[in-house]
Scaffold this motif. Sequence first.
Motif, PDB file in Angstrom:
ATOM      1  N   ILE A 131       0.828  -1.204   0.000  1.00  0.00           N
ATOM      2  CA  ILE A 131       0.000   0.000   0.000  1.00  0.00           C
ATOM      3  C   ILE A 131       0.863   1.255   0.000  1.00  0.00           C
ATOM      4  N   SER A 132       1.894   1.265   0.832  1.00  0.00           N
ATOM      5  CA  SER A 132       2.782   2.430   0.916  1.00  0.00           C
ATOM      6  C   SER A 132       3.512   2.649  -0.408  1.00  0.00           C
ATOM      7  N   PHE A 133       3.947   1.565  -1.010  1.00  0.00           N
ATOM      8  CA  PHE A 133       4.674   1.671  -2.280  1.00  0.00           C
ATOM      9  C   PHE A 133       3.774   2.231  -3.380  1.00  0.00           C
TER      10      PHE A 133
ATOM     11  N   PRO B 194       2.479   8.167  -7.113  1.00  0.00           N
ATOM     12  CA  PRO B 194       1.988   9.459  -7.650  1.00  0.00           C
ATOM     13  C   PRO B 194       2.578  10.656  -6.924  1.00  0.00           C
ATOM     14  N   GLY B 195       2.800  10.530  -5.611  1.00  0.00           N
ATOM     15  CA  GLY B 195       3.416  11.636  -4.884  1.00  0.00           C
ATOM     16  C   GLY B 195       4.833  11.888  -5.343  1.00  0.00           C
ATOM     17  N   HIS B 196       5.550  10.826  -5.615  1.00  0.00           N
ATOM     18  CA  HIS B 196       6.927  10.975  -6.085  1.00  0.00           C
ATOM     19  C   HIS B 196       6.968  11.630  -7.467  1.00  0.00           C
TER      20      HIS B 196
ATOM     21  N   SER C  60       4.753  13.639  -8.722  1.00  0.00           N
ATOM     22  CA  SER C  60       4.372  15.050  -8.573  1.00  0.00           C
ATOM     23  C   SER C  60       5.545  15.885  -8.082  1.00  0.00           C
ATOM     24  N   LEU C  61       6.328  15.362  -7.155  1.00  0.00           N
ATOM     25  CA  LEU C  61       7.472  16.110  -6.623  1.00  0.00           C
ATOM     26  C   LEU C  61       8.531  16.338  -7.688  1.00  0.00           C
ATOM     27  N   ILE C  62       8.702  15.367  -8.580  1.00  0.00           N
ATOM     28  CA  ILE C  62       9.702  15.520  -9.636  1.00  0.00           C
ATOM     29  C   ILE C  62       9.382  16.732 -10.506  1.00  0.00           C
ATOM     30  N   SER C  63       8.094  16.964 -10.752  1.00  0.00           N
ATOM     31  CA  SER C  63       7.694  18.089 -11.602  1.00  0.00           C
ATOM     32  C   SER C  63       7.713  19.423 -10.864  1.00  0.00           C
ATOM     33  N   LEU C  64       7.831  19.386  -9.531  1.00  0.00           N
ATOM     34  CA  LEU C  64       7.762  20.625  -8.759  1.00  0.00           C
ATOM     35  C   LEU C  64       9.113  21.131  -8.292  1.00  0.00           C
ATOM     36  N   VAL C  65      10.102  20.269  -8.202  1.00  0.00           N
ATOM     37  CA  VAL C  65      11.413  20.689  -7.687  1.00  0.00           C
ATOM     38  C   VAL C  65      12.424  20.720  -8.814  1.00  0.00           C
ATOM     39  N   ASN C  66      13.537  21.388  -8.554  1.00  0.00           N
ATOM     40  CA  ASN C  66      14.573  21.552  -9.576  1.00  0.00           C
ATOM     41  C   ASN C  66      15.626  20.460  -9.530  1.00  0.00           C
ATOM     42  N   GLU C  67      15.534  19.572  -8.561  1.00  0.00           N
ATOM     43  CA  GLU C  67      16.514  18.490  -8.460  1.00  0.00           C
ATOM     44  C   GLU C  67      16.303  17.467  -9.572  1.00  0.00           C
ATOM     45  N   SER C  68      17.375  16.766  -9.886  1.00  0.00           N
ATOM     46  CA  SER C  68      17.260  15.684 -10.860  1.00  0.00           C
ATOM     47  C   SER C  68      16.466  14.525 -10.251  1.00  0.00           C
ATOM     48  N   TRP C  69      15.961  13.672 -11.136  1.00  0.00           N
ATOM     49  CA  TRP C  69      15.180  12.515 -10.674  1.00  0.00           C
ATOM     50  C   TRP C  69      15.983  11.664  -9.697  1.00  0.00           C
TER      51      TRP C  69
END
Length: 354
Positions: free
Chosen positions: A122-124, A129-131, A133-142
């Motif tokens: 369940i956690s995985f 989707p949260g992960h 979403s964060l990739i598109s919001l922050v400037n860090e690489s994947w």
Amino acid sequence: MADESWYAQTAYGSKEVPRQEPPAKRQWIMRFAKVRLPWGNTDKVTAANLLEKFSPKKLRHYEEIKKEREEKIATNTYDPSPYELIDFHIRDDHEQFRYASLPASSHFWLYMRAFGKWIFYISFIFSIPGHISLISLVNESWWELTKNLFIEYYSWLLGIPLLCWALGSIVVKHFPSLWIKPSRGPIWELNRRTGLVTVFDYKNNGEYKKNGTIGELTAPFYEFDAYIATSPDSQGMPMNVLYLAHRYRNIMINFGALLCPGPEVQPACALWDFIQNYMDVSRPLPDLPQYEEYRHLDPTTAEYDRRIGRNPRFWIDMDDATFKQVVREMHQRVANIDTFQRPNLMAAYVTYVD
């Protein structure tokens, strides 16, 4: 009643119920959120989980183990497993349906494996989707984001349940001595041969604490009524469980450990039909996989099978596809059960005051 020399005089027959005294009015706690189920007019059904518990594949596996054991015994080469010598206080055959639960120490490892597995999944799934979403919001690489989140977040969210799943699985599979242990004794018993219901008493019997003697509260099956009790779960959803309650004494069985409480009432109704059919010696044993090897030992069942020409290996030789179809049909029959439209046939033998 068939073969009275084998069945006890107290054995239950649906056509030989004696007249009984009117019970006292039930206390409000016994009437609150509880529905009494009618006796009689049963269908040949059971809760589907009891049917699925012993698949033909499992029956063939047990038959092979038994055959191998008998061959080794015949040649004096059999070395019994230490677990064969343990009395787990469980019995389900043509005479007794006796239930016992594993001790808390056993459940600890089983729950650790089960809950660890499902919490990890369940956690995985919900972290994906949260992960993204964060990739598109922050400037860090994947890679950098994933590495940082794993160190600060995922190692706890996924690591702990994964560790519990792995540890529980290792213990259950490779270290049975840590978790396979007998309970202190049985909890309840339905006895087809004697027609008696027994609840084993540990709390109110001082002798158990003194010398381990287990108290027994016993009464004829026909003196009990079945109830569906409804209570809310943590989300407020109604959950239904089957009870068997004595009319005249404080003897009660909660079948929640045998059939988990659920939002539907039909499985509990089907379990009540199964219990009546199992205890009724005027009828054959319920035709379920776990009873196939015992059918010839029960007089009523043996005579019925002889009369209809039943294949004695009906279940054990059934292929997997056919068994799956039988299970699906049982689910449908349970869903269509008509329990609440039936008259209560026990009312002919006892006057209910409420």
